[in-house]
Design a protein around this motif. Structure first.
Motif, mmCIF file in Angstrom:
data_model
loop_
_atom_site.group_PDB
_atom_site.id
_atom_site.type_symbol
_atom_site.label_atom_id
_atom_site.label_comp_id
_atom_site.label_asym_id
_atom_site.label_seq_id
_atom_site.Cartn_x
_atom_site.Cartn_y
_atom_site.Cartn_z
ATOM 1 N N ALA A 434 13.584 -4.937 38.132
ATOM 2 C CA ALA A 434 12.267 -4.788 37.510
ATOM 3 C C ALA A 434 12.282 -3.628 36.525
ATOM 4 O O ALA A 434 13.080 -2.692 36.635
ATOM 5 C CB ALA A 434 11.207 -4.557 38.581
ATOM 6 N N THR A 488 12.012 -18.496 41.092
ATOM 7 C CA THR A 488 11.263 -17.245 40.905
ATOM 8 C C THR A 488 12.081 -16.250 40.091
ATOM 9 O O THR A 488 11.553 -15.557 39.213
ATOM 10 C CB THR A 488 10.921 -16.623 42.273
ATOM 11 O OG1 THR A 488 10.112 -17.539 43.016
ATOM 12 C CG2 THR A 488 10.171 -15.303 42.104
ATOM 13 N N HIS A 492 11.231 -14.531 36.589
ATOM 14 C CA HIS A 492 11.267 -13.064 36.494
ATOM 15 C C HIS A 492 12.112 -12.619 35.296
ATOM 16 O O HIS A 492 11.686 -11.743 34.518
ATOM 17 C CB HIS A 492 11.853 -12.485 37.788
ATOM 18 C CG HIS A 492 12.235 -11.041 37.694
ATOM 19 N ND1 HIS A 492 11.303 -10.027 37.601
ATOM 20 C CD2 HIS A 492 13.460 -10.435 37.671
ATOM 21 C CE1 HIS A 492 11.936 -8.859 37.533
ATOM 22 N NE2 HIS A 492 13.235 -9.085 37.571
ATOM 23 N N GLN A 495 10.205 -13.281 32.073
ATOM 24 C CA GLN A 495 9.161 -12.283 31.829
ATOM 25 C C GLN A 495 9.760 -10.947 31.433
ATOM 26 O O GLN A 495 9.251 -10.252 30.546
ATOM 27 C CB GLN A 495 8.288 -12.131 33.079
ATOM 28 C CG GLN A 495 7.443 -13.362 33.384
ATOM 29 C CD GLN A 495 6.735 -13.271 34.724
ATOM 30 O OE1 GLN A 495 7.100 -12.461 35.587
ATOM 31 N NE2 GLN A 495 5.722 -14.103 34.907
#
Length: 678
Positions: A434, A488, A492, A495
């Motif tokens: 992230a 997912t 991710h 994004q």
């Protein structure tokens, strides 16, 4: 793909203190000429007064951080002048000389470090390490004298010396050979055993050991059960500060390097212990730690300022006597300073501990990557040793003719596989991909001393993406969380990529995320799992990435299009998209200056247009056959003329296989075109 080698980033560098500050600062701003600070400082290294020699070393420690001055210092034989000062009668001179050499080795890179070995810096360096080791065991002084007068100085000197040793060994195989022959292992292990009283020195040793134990079978013979016990004690030490987290992580990496000398009956236990430590490190929220530590620092400074103001009101400008302030080391008498920071320790505890955690997380991710592969490729350009994953099978026989497997084989034993999944490593690595915490980034951007942490947080994200690439390539879908988890993850990464409109400007991030995306798309394609990124999004990403100066990025993006196109070729209604992909790959194959990228683009074309009605129609409409026929002799000529001088034997092996497959593919396309146009 090959393995991403663990890379070193510059450590906090030696900073001169005391009366040397002014001269060092002057050196930093000086011009590099015969009459400039460099010549003057080097001359002062021979001064009969120890304080002058110390200041000269400190000035050089600052000066060498400016890359433009390094060639001049090399011409003036700075290493030969500094080396003898490692054994100077003055402990202060020894420490500053070691600090200057530490900075020189950290800032100068491979060439400077190799030159330092050539200039025989290892002889005085090893002698200094031995003297420090003997000095710490000396009984000539009383315990109190040893504690007050020499212990800290000797350990500080040892710390600087170990950092020089680490830097040079990381860059020079000759230095590693000297490390082995001179018995440096025994010396540094003695320093490591002091981890409970000097964690800074222990961390420096652990960094050094992790470096010298990698691919060093000669040294592995020296690791006895007693030596392993020292490492085990450090790895299992209680955590009294965040710096001990870093120490445990580095020692875990060293023990992983020693796996070949660990008894087989203990392998599973050791692997589990290592991965438990890595799991605990990765579980920590770096952003929250930055925020919490900065708040703690702010509160500490506020309390110190309030205390100083109170003392000022009570004592005026008189001597502050017997003040037992926690912020003042050794509770010594001090005169009131003009700034709050003058009353604080020379190092900021909160910043040091935050850096330790971030370094530990980066190291943990690098260790996991290393666990996934059995050996390094022959050189550091691992990203250039690639061909498309789907073409590997058809080239297998050719690879064997080149002397064995081309790429570092994926290696995941049952013990490692179980430990990775039991410790939830894939999940924790995924979380680390992230973007860094925005609040933490804002805090660091507003504080000059904390600003370098922004780069560290970004580096952790990039390392996590590289680690994710390895895990996705190795683990079964079920161990990655099943189909929903991969979908997912696809969302991710999408994004993550498109939330940064300027992603193409950041080479490290672009290389890491393109590698992760390539591995994920390959796994999903092989399992017929749909993913959320549209062909248009992938095309936009690849068009941006193909302009990168990084060959690894360009290799990844053409491979991504090869994977995407091979999936679309089996679907109806994809003609126009396949034509767009074909045009793009043809342009890369014929115009990219790197033969490695051109070969990867050709491989991708083979994958996209190997099968399927839509692919056959698209190949005819973009005139693929005539373009490849025209390019075929050009490609052969480039391999013949450029190959031997610019590419490694492994890369040439890949290119030879691409050339052979191009001939086969042209023959296949001739049958396709004949059938469709007849």
């Amino acid at each position: 793909m090959g393995k991403s080698r663990t890379k070193r980033f510059k450590r906090p560098q030696f900073s001169p203190t005391g009366n040397c500050q002014a001269e060092a600062a002057a050196a930093e701003n000086g011009e590099e000429d015969d009459d400039g600070p460099a010549a003057e400082l080097l001359e002062k290294l021979q001064h009969p007064t120890a304080e002058v020699r110390e200041c000269a070393c400190a000035g050089l420690a600052r000066l060498v951080q400016q890359k433009p001055v390094l060639p001049g210092l090399a011409r003036r034989d700075a290493v030969r002048r500094l080396g003898p000062l490692l054994l100077d009668p003055s402990l202060a001179v020894r420490e500053t000389a070691a600090g200057a050499l530490r900075n020189l080795s950290a800032c100068g890179g491979f060439e400077i470090c190799d030159d330092m070995v050539t200039k025989d810096v290892m002889t005085p360096l090893v002698a200094l390490l031995k003297e420090c080791s003997a000095g710490l065991d000396s009984n000539e002084m009383s315990p109190q004298e040893k504690k007050d007068q020499s212990k800290n100085s000797i350990e500080n000197i040892a710390n600087e010396a170990v950092n020089v040793l680490w830097n040079i060994c990381e860059c020079s195989s000759r230095a590693v050979s000297i490390f082995n022959k001179e018995g440096c292992l025994e010396i540094v292990l003695k320093y490591l055993s002091r981890f409970s009283t000097n964690v800074d020195l222990a961390i420096s040793v652990a960094h050094c050991l992790q470096t010298v134990t990698e691919d060093n079978p000669e040294l592995l013979k020296s690791f006895s059960a007693t030596v392993l016990q020292v490492l085990e004690s450090a790895m299992l030490c209680p955590v009294s500060s965040m710096e001990y987290i870093l120490l445990k992580t580095l020692v875990a990496g060293t023990i992983w390097n020693l796996k070949d000398v660990i008894p087989s009956k203990s392998q599973a236990e050791i692997i589990n212990a290592i991965l438990k430590i890595l799991s605990e490190v990765l579980e920590m929220d770096a952003g929250e730690i930055v925020i919490r530590m900065k708040e703690a620092e702010t509160q500490r400074l506020k309390t110190a300022a309030e205390t100083e103001e109170t003392l000022k009101n009570v004592n005026g400008d008189d001597l502050i006597e017997d003040v037992e302030m926690e912020e003042i080391p050794h509770k010594r008498k001090v005169r009131r300073k003009n700034f709050v920071s003058d009353l604080l320790p020379p190092t900021d505890k909160e910043l040091r501990e935050t850096i330790a955690v971030l370094t530990a997380q980066q190291t943990a991710l690098e260790i996991v990557v290393n666990m996934c592969f059995s050996e390094d490729p022959s050189d550091d350009e691992w990203e250039e040793l690639s061909s498309s994953d789907e073409s590997d099978a058809c080239m297998e026989n050719s690879f064997s003719e080149c002397g064995g497997q081309l790429l570092s084989p994926l290696c995941l034993s049952h013990e490692i596989h179980s430990a990775l999944t039991n410790c939830l490593i894939p999940k924790k690595v995924f979380e680390k991909t992230a973007s860094p915490n925005k609040v933490a980034l804002d805090i660091c951007s507003r504080n000059p001393t904390w600003k370098p942490l922004i780069r560290k947080m970004n580096t952790i994200q990039c390392r996590a993406l590289v680690c994710l690439q390895s895990l996705v390539s190795l683990l079964d879908v079920d161990h990655l969380g099943g189909v929903p988890a991969l979908q997912t993850l696809s969302q991710h990464l999408s994004q993550l990529l498109f939330s940064q409109p300027d992603f193409a400007k950041h080479d490290d991030f672009l290389e890491a995320i393109s590698g992760a995306l390539r591995a994920l798309l390959q796994t999903m394609a092989s399992k017929n799992i749909s993913q959320c990124m549209t062909p248009d999004q992938l095309m936009a990403f690849c068009k941006a990435g193909i302009h990168s100066s990084n060959i690894g990025v360009r290799v990844n993006v053409v491979s991504i299009l090869g994977i995407t196109g091979s999936v679309l070729a089996k679907e109806a209604g994809t003609l126009e998209t396949l034509k767009t992909i074909g045009h793009f790959l043809l342009e890369v194959a014929t115009k990219d200056p790197s033969l490695v990228v051109a070969g990867e683009a050709l491989d991708a074309l083979f994958d996209v247009f190997a099968d399927g009605e839509e692919a056959e129609k698209a190949s005819v409409q973009i005139k693929l056959l005539s373009a490849l026929k025209e390019f075929q002799p050009v490609f052969k000529m480039k391999i013949r003329k450029e190959g031997r001088g610019k590419y490694s034997p492994d890369q040439l092996c890949v290119l030879d296989n691409v050339k052979m497959n191009l001939r086969r593919f042209v023959a296949y396309q001739e049958t396709v075109e004949k059938r469709l146009t007849s």
